[in-house]
Design a protein around this motif. Sequence first.
Motif, PDB file in Angstrom:
ATOM      1  N   VAL A 213       0.849  -1.184   0.000  1.00  0.00           N
ATOM      2  CA  VAL A 213       0.000   0.000   0.000  1.00  0.00           C
ATOM      3  C   VAL A 213       0.892   1.244   0.000  1.00  0.00           C
ATOM      4  O   VAL A 213       1.603   1.495   0.973  1.00  0.00           O
ATOM      5  CB  VAL A 213      -0.924   0.027   1.239  1.00  0.00           C
ATOM      6  N   PRO A 214       0.890   2.038  -1.074  1.00  0.00           N
ATOM      7  CA  PRO A 214       1.754   3.219  -1.145  1.00  0.00           C
ATOM      8  C   PRO A 214       1.330   4.287  -0.145  1.00  0.00           C
ATOM      9  O   PRO A 214       0.199   4.275   0.356  1.00  0.00           O
ATOM     10  CB  PRO A 214       1.573   3.707  -2.587  1.00  0.00           C
ATOM     11  N   TRP A 249       3.792  -1.956   9.213  1.00  0.00           N
ATOM     12  CA  TRP A 249       4.064  -0.525   9.077  1.00  0.00           C
ATOM     13  C   TRP A 249       5.536  -0.329   8.734  1.00  0.00           C
ATOM     14  O   TRP A 249       6.424  -0.539   9.563  1.00  0.00           O
ATOM     15  CB  TRP A 249       3.694   0.197  10.372  1.00  0.00           C
ATOM     16  N   ASN A 250       5.787   0.087   7.508  1.00  0.00           N
ATOM     17  CA  ASN A 250       7.141   0.282   7.020  1.00  0.00           C
ATOM     18  C   ASN A 250       7.475   1.769   6.973  1.00  0.00           C
ATOM     19  O   ASN A 250       6.627   2.591   6.652  1.00  0.00           O
ATOM     20  CB  ASN A 250       7.290  -0.303   5.604  1.00  0.00           C
ATOM     21  N   CYS A 251       8.711   2.101   7.266  1.00  0.00           N
ATOM     22  CA  CYS A 251       9.135   3.498   7.228  1.00  0.00           C
ATOM     23  C   CYS A 251      10.548   3.585   6.662  1.00  0.00           C
ATOM     24  O   CYS A 251      11.434   2.822   7.061  1.00  0.00           O
ATOM     25  CB  CYS A 251       9.088   4.108   8.630  1.00  0.00           C
ATOM     26  N   MET A 258       2.471   0.790   3.923  1.00  0.00           N
ATOM     27  CA  MET A 258       1.987  -0.387   4.635  1.00  0.00           C
ATOM     28  C   MET A 258       2.002  -1.609   3.735  1.00  0.00           C
ATOM     29  O   MET A 258       1.954  -1.497   2.512  1.00  0.00           O
ATOM     30  CB  MET A 258       0.566  -0.160   5.158  1.00  0.00           C
ATOM     31  N   THR A 259       2.051  -2.755   4.361  1.00  0.00           N
ATOM     32  CA  THR A 259       1.928  -4.027   3.666  1.00  0.00           C
ATOM     33  C   THR A 259       0.817  -4.820   4.330  1.00  0.00           C
ATOM     34  O   THR A 259       0.878  -5.096   5.528  1.00  0.00           O
ATOM     35  CB  THR A 259       3.234  -4.836   3.720  1.00  0.00           C
ATOM     36  N   VAL A 260      -0.221  -5.144   3.568  1.00  0.00           N
ATOM     37  CA  VAL A 260      -1.317  -5.963   4.082  1.00  0.00           C
ATOM     38  C   VAL A 260      -0.994  -7.425   3.812  1.00  0.00           C
ATOM     39  O   VAL A 260      -0.691  -7.810   2.677  1.00  0.00           O
ATOM     40  CB  VAL A 260      -2.655  -5.572   3.424  1.00  0.00           C
TER      41      VAL A 260
END
Length: 273
Positions: A213-214, A249-251, A258-260
Amino acid sequence: MESRSAFIPIGAFAARTRLSLKALRLYDKLDLLKPIHTDPDSGYRYYSPEQEKEAKLIFLMRRMEMPLVEIRNVLQATDSEASDMLQRYQRDFQCRFERNRRLLGDLLALLRNEELQMNFEVRTERVSAQTIASIEKRVRIGVLADHIHQSIGKLQSSLGDRIAGSFFGIYHGEVSEESDGPMEVAVPIRGDGPVDGATVRHLEATDAAIVEVPPDQCHFPAILGAYEAACQWLRDNGKSASEPPREIWNCDGGEMWMTVVSPYRRSDEGAES
């Protein structure tokens, strides 16, 4: 009781505190701000100078559109607790404002018969087994962000260098205005030792439908499209969910995406996936 000569008639008290006569009568009825004295014959209300601060606090909180039940809680709290409550309310208010701003764009697009841009690609991946530390709580959407931020802070403080990956959420139920989950904030860890204030458990390896998810889609309701894309892929490929979905939750460089992750098994469990 102090001398009645110091009492302030309701009209003067209203002028000093900027609360209307109607509001003061309501707050008296609700036991939120009761007059120091009510004349038994005329029913006229009088207030003390010490009540001005409380009245002004109520006026300002109402200007913030705070519900009366929350105002009562603030007034009954210590100064430190009241400060935390007010800041939490403001964060929630800002989140609601931002969510409504984004919803408005989607609503206007629908009114113009425009298709919402919620197209997500789905890939499959074997997710490795991992040990996690987590904090689970029943929350509604208004306090979800607080739960996530506070839980991440607690886990970071307790774990130190035992953290072995990105933080993520596990949604064991719907989180909305009406439904309270529960929702689990988790992080992969090194070792199986206990963690203060958290649960340590093991997640088995699993196949999963993955949706990236961008940043510009990491908000409600756009992110729901990612979950729907994963669910549709499971249906189209004869598979069913084996565990609750995860939201990683990626940063990187201050930008978050995000990655679902939707773990699955085949609908016919006897077949290989």
